[in-house]
Design a protein around this motif. Sequence first.
Motif, short mmCIF file in Angstrom:
data_model
loop_
_atom_site.label_atom_id
_atom_site.label_comp_id
_atom_site.label_asym_id
_atom_site.label_seq_id
_atom_site.Cartn_x
_atom_site.Cartn_y
_atom_site.Cartn_z
N MET A 155 42.78 50.41 5.07
CA MET A 155 42.73 51.20 6.29
C MET A 155 43.89 52.18 6.33
SD MET A 155 41.41 48.43 9.05
CE MET A 155 40.45 49.71 9.84
N PHE A 174 45.91 54.91 9.13
CA PHE A 174 46.10 55.20 10.55
C PHE A 174 47.05 56.38 10.71
CE2 PHE A 174 44.25 51.16 11.84
CZ PHE A 174 44.55 50.31 10.81
N TYR A 199 49.85 57.79 13.59
CA TYR A 199 50.63 57.50 14.78
C TYR A 199 51.42 58.74 15.19
CZ TYR A 199 49.95 52.42 14.10
OH TYR A 199 49.43 51.15 13.97
N LEU A 232 56.02 54.11 18.70
CA LEU A 232 54.86 54.70 18.04
C LEU A 232 53.61 54.48 18.88
CD1 LEU A 232 56.95 54.04 15.69
CD2 LEU A 232 54.96 54.10 14.20
N LEU A 283 49.45 54.87 18.60
CA LEU A 283 48.35 55.06 17.66
C LEU A 283 47.45 56.19 18.12
CD1 LEU A 283 46.84 54.01 15.14
CD2 LEU A 283 45.60 52.45 16.66
N THR A 338 42.29 55.75 13.86
CA THR A 338 42.04 55.13 12.57
C THR A 338 41.24 56.12 11.74
OG1 THR A 338 41.95 52.97 13.62
CG2 THR A 338 40.99 53.16 11.41
N LEU A 374 53.18 60.14 11.99
CA LEU A 374 53.34 59.20 10.89
C LEU A 374 51.99 58.72 10.38
CD1 LEU A 374 55.94 57.76 13.06
CD2 LEU A 374 56.55 57.75 10.65
N ARG A 414 47.24 50.19 5.25
CA ARG A 414 47.27 48.74 5.07
C ARG A 414 46.69 48.41 3.71
NH1 ARG A 414 44.56 46.38 9.66
NH2 ARG A 414 46.60 46.45 10.66
N GLY A 456 44.10 42.89 1.49
CA GLY A 456 44.54 41.50 1.42
C GLY A 456 45.82 41.19 2.17
N GLY A 501 48.34 42.08 5.87
CA GLY A 501 48.33 42.66 7.21
C GLY A 501 49.44 43.66 7.41
N GLU A 502 50.22 43.88 6.34
CA GLU A 502 51.37 44.76 6.46
C GLU A 502 50.94 46.21 6.46
OE1 GLU A 502 53.88 41.75 3.58
OE2 GLU A 502 54.06 43.90 3.32
N LEU A 503 51.62 46.97 7.30
CA LEU A 503 51.44 48.42 7.30
C LEU A 503 52.60 49.07 6.57
CD1 LEU A 503 50.36 49.60 10.86
CD2 LEU A 503 48.96 49.36 8.81
N PHE A 562 54.41 52.85 5.82
CA PHE A 562 54.50 54.14 6.50
C PHE A 562 55.04 55.21 5.57
CE2 PHE A 562 53.58 53.57 10.97
CZ PHE A 562 53.54 52.20 11.08
N GLY A 563 54.55 56.43 5.81
CA GLY A 563 55.19 57.59 5.23
C GLY A 563 56.46 57.89 5.99
N GLU A 564 57.19 58.90 5.49
CA GLU A 564 58.46 59.27 6.12
C GLU A 564 58.26 60.05 7.42
OE1 GLU A 564 60.92 57.10 4.21
OE2 GLU A 564 61.79 58.69 5.44
N ASN A 594 48.49 38.50 13.82
CA ASN A 594 49.85 38.42 13.29
C ASN A 594 50.77 39.33 14.10
OD1 ASN A 594 50.08 41.19 12.01
ND2 ASN A 594 48.32 40.41 10.87
N GLN A 633 54.44 41.63 13.49
CA GLN A 633 55.30 42.19 12.44
C GLN A 633 56.53 42.83 13.08
OE1 GLN A 633 52.80 44.61 9.73
NE2 GLN A 633 51.07 43.81 10.90
N TYR A 691 59.50 45.79 12.30
CA TYR A 691 59.82 46.96 11.50
C TYR A 691 61.20 47.48 11.89
CZ TYR A 691 54.88 47.28 10.22
OH TYR A 691 53.63 47.02 9.73
N ARG A 693 63.43 58.54 10.80
CA ARG A 693 62.75 58.40 9.51
C ARG A 693 61.56 57.45 9.62
NH1 ARG A 693 65.32 60.66 5.54
NH2 ARG A 693 64.30 59.41 3.95
N GLY A 694 60.91 57.22 8.50
CA GLY A 694 59.76 56.34 8.49
C GLY A 694 60.15 54.90 8.75
N LEU A 695 59.13 54.09 8.99
CA LEU A 695 59.38 52.68 9.30
C LEU A 695 59.38 51.83 8.05
CD1 LEU A 695 58.30 53.88 12.05
CD2 LEU A 695 57.70 51.52 12.59
N HIS A 699 58.87 47.97 6.76
CA HIS A 699 58.35 46.67 7.14
C HIS A 699 59.37 45.59 6.80
CE1 HIS A 699 55.90 42.99 6.73
NE2 HIS A 699 55.20 43.53 7.69
N LEU A 748 56.33 39.71 8.39
CA LEU A 748 55.08 39.45 9.08
C LEU A 748 54.97 37.97 9.32
CD1 LEU A 748 51.56 40.86 8.24
CD2 LEU A 748 51.91 38.39 8.41
N GLU A 765 48.87 42.82 15.57
CA GLU A 765 47.48 43.04 15.20
C GLU A 765 46.66 42.08 16.05
OE1 GLU A 765 46.44 43.07 10.98
OE2 GLU A 765 44.68 41.88 11.52
N PHE A 806 52.40 48.94 18.59
CA PHE A 806 53.84 48.77 18.59
C PHE A 806 54.40 48.56 19.98
CE2 PHE A 806 55.39 49.63 14.30
CZ PHE A 806 54.21 49.94 13.70
#
Lengths: 114, 111
Positions: A31, A33, A35, A43, A45, A48, A92, A96, A99, A101-103, A105-107, B31, B33, B35, B41-43, B45, B48, B92, B101
């Motif tokens: 996925m 997203f 933001y 952030l 959202l 998607t 941003l 994901r 497998g 759940g972590e996202l 991110f770009g800068e 879950n 998380q 950050y 700047r970007g986030l 992680h 989790l 999530e 967030f």
Amino acid sequence: SAVISQKPSRDICQRGTSLTIQCQVDSQVTMMFWYRQQPGQSLTLIATANQGSEATYESGFVIDKFPISRPNLTFSTLTVSNMSPEDSSIYLCSARLAGTGELFFGEGSRLTVL
Amino acid sequence: SQQGEEDPQALSIQEGENATMNCSYKTSINNLQWYRQNSGRGLVHLILIRSNEREKHSGRLRVTLDTSKKSSSLLITASRAADTASYFCATESLGGFKTIFGAGTRLFVKA
């Protein structure tokens, strides 16, 4: 993990113009997203990005203002249309991995609208 | 929309002290998380924790989750000046796929 490249990293835009932000992921992701982070805020959202179909927008965001494309699994664009100073924010891209759940991110892309 | 609240909004401590940040949320979750975001700047992680877990460690980080109270905490032990950043919790929702967030905590660690 995944590396997400976003461009432009920053831009100064004139009122009424539009700007397209690109996001490229180096891994297979499930996925993607988009933001928005307004100055000093958390952030929010926007939507998607769905591969090959219309994005799913959150309340308060519409396709005419924020058209989004995702032509394949690892690339997406967000356009901020007809910009006004209120659109000045960091935008941003996130993704994901399959497998997890972590996202990741770009800068971010810092837009200033004059 | 934001899922929940974090407190404190801002925290200033001396290097070497522990920093604790709390997060509350509103709906059932898959879950939660945490950050970190360095200025503008970007986030990044951090960790989790799944809804069936109660505690998780990663280096100097310790996260707890209490689903009955819909709350979580992030503890950073032996803080360093480099830990100065904004910290966000994100959830999530159960049965969902998007991550929402919280408002974030700004941590300032003085050398």
